[in-house]
Design a protein around this motif. Sequence first.
Motif, mmCIF file in Angstrom:
data_model
loop_
_atom_site.group_PDB
_atom_site.id
_atom_site.type_symbol
_atom_site.label_atom_id
_atom_site.label_comp_id
_atom_site.label_asym_id
_atom_site.label_seq_id
_atom_site.Cartn_x
_atom_site.Cartn_y
_atom_site.Cartn_z
ATOM 1 N N GLY A 198 0.811 -1.212 0.000
ATOM 2 C CA GLY A 198 0.000 0.000 0.000
ATOM 3 C C GLY A 198 0.847 1.266 0.000
ATOM 4 N N CYS A 199 2.160 1.103 -0.162
ATOM 5 C CA CYS A 199 3.063 2.263 -0.087
ATOM 6 C C CYS A 199 2.830 3.206 -1.279
ATOM 7 C CB CYS A 199 4.514 1.779 -0.068
ATOM 8 S SG CYS A 199 5.708 3.125 -0.149
ATOM 9 N N LYS A 200 2.633 4.484 -0.955
ATOM 10 C CA LYS A 200 2.367 5.458 -2.018
ATOM 11 C C LYS A 200 3.620 5.751 -2.840
ATOM 12 C CE LYS A 200 -1.754 7.779 -0.320
ATOM 13 N NZ LYS A 200 -1.940 7.231 1.051
ATOM 14 N N GLN A 201 4.781 5.525 -2.242
ATOM 15 C CA GLN A 201 6.034 5.794 -2.949
ATOM 16 C C GLN A 201 6.372 4.686 -3.950
ATOM 17 O OE1 GLN A 201 7.482 8.752 -2.364
ATOM 18 N NE2 GLN A 201 5.845 9.054 -0.851
ATOM 19 N N CYS A 202 6.245 3.423 -3.497
ATOM 20 C CA CYS A 202 6.784 2.344 -4.332
ATOM 21 C C CYS A 202 5.785 1.218 -4.629
ATOM 22 C CB CYS A 202 8.036 1.759 -3.680
ATOM 23 S SG CYS A 202 7.678 0.630 -2.323
ATOM 24 N N ALA A 203 4.667 1.207 -3.945
ATOM 25 C CA ALA A 203 3.663 0.142 -4.099
ATOM 26 C C ALA A 203 4.292 -1.253 -3.992
ATOM 27 C CB ALA A 203 2.915 0.297 -5.430
ATOM 28 N N ASN A 238 14.370 -1.062 -1.408
ATOM 29 C CA ASN A 238 15.129 -0.102 -0.599
ATOM 30 C C ASN A 238 14.272 1.050 -0.078
ATOM 31 O OD1 ASN A 238 17.661 -1.450 -0.964
ATOM 32 N ND2 ASN A 238 17.655 -0.663 -3.064
ATOM 33 N N CYS A 239 12.983 1.000 -0.371
ATOM 34 C CA CYS A 239 12.079 2.071 0.072
ATOM 35 C C CYS A 239 11.930 2.030 1.609
ATOM 36 C CB CYS A 239 10.719 1.884 -0.600
ATOM 37 S SG CYS A 239 9.497 3.129 -0.133
ATOM 38 N N ALA A 240 11.655 3.185 2.185
ATOM 39 C CA ALA A 240 11.512 3.295 3.646
ATOM 40 C C ALA A 240 10.376 2.430 4.199
ATOM 41 C CB ALA A 240 11.280 4.752 4.027
ATOM 42 N N CYS A 241 9.447 2.035 3.324
ATOM 43 C CA CYS A 241 8.317 1.234 3.808
ATOM 44 C C CYS A 241 8.772 -0.121 4.367
ATOM 45 C CB CYS A 241 7.278 1.055 2.708
ATOM 46 S SG CYS A 241 7.855 0.198 1.243
ATOM 47 N N ARG A 242 9.871 -0.653 3.854
ATOM 48 C CA ARG A 242 10.366 -1.953 4.352
ATOM 49 C C ARG A 242 10.823 -1.846 5.803
ATOM 50 N NH1 ARG A 242 9.926 -6.085 0.140
ATOM 51 N NH2 ARG A 242 9.363 -4.756 -1.618
HETATM 52 ZN ZN LIG Z 1 7.655 1.792 -0.365
#
Ligand SMILES: [Zn+2]
Length: 237
Positions: free
Chosen positions: A21-26, A31-35
């Motif tokens: 559901g991440c708006k940045q990377c879905a 490497n996205c901050a959502c991880r």
């Molecule tokens: Zn993300």
Amino acid sequence: MKTRAEVADYTSQAKLAIVYGCKQCAGRDPNCACREMLRVETEAYEACVPRDFWKITPDDIHHNRKGFDEVVRPYCDKLRVARAKGYGLLLLGDNGVGKTTFMSYVLTRAISIGFTAFYTTLPQLDYEMKRGFRDSEAASRLREMLTSDFLALDEMGKESFKDGDSYMRTQVERVLKDRYDDGMPTVIATNASVSGLKKIYGATLASLLVGKYQIVVLQSGDYRKQMREQMEKDLGL
Ligand SMILES: [Zn+2]
């Protein structure tokens, strides 16, 4: 205490919400901050940190700010030292003065830099230990959680343990002694005084607290009045 199955379940749900559901990377960028957000959140869940406090920041601390700034925050800046030397915190104060908030802050900071953690209350620990009598998997899981890098024991000296329950007193003493001997930090919160704890748990435990625990005395002040005012404001009364 959460079972491994509960943690796995929670993780897959949180992954859907936070990563996919991440708006940045879905979910497409490892490497996205959502991880990292997912890691911290699932570990806070496993550590049983009360959910209301998962995202607490210093800006959320209004009451007993002095104790927070003078002891809790510097302690959190030195968590690696605290872990290496087994230095803990002893939070003293009435119910509702922010002890659980402070403990949760310490644990989430520890988790965010890669340490394991476990939050429990004395009544909860009593329940988990007794459950372990007939469930060996629960018993081994509890042992594992109690040897986390940072352990928080809330509600020490709770009324129900004052009389009679010598089993629980012995167990608490054993947990704290083991951690002390292994140089592992524990954060304790109680509404009793140090001499009150000594009365309940005995001199051995009191002696463990000397030298390895930084004491934070939290003031009751007008915390509840502030809470009521906030509630009235929120409800438009
Ligand atoms: Zn993300």
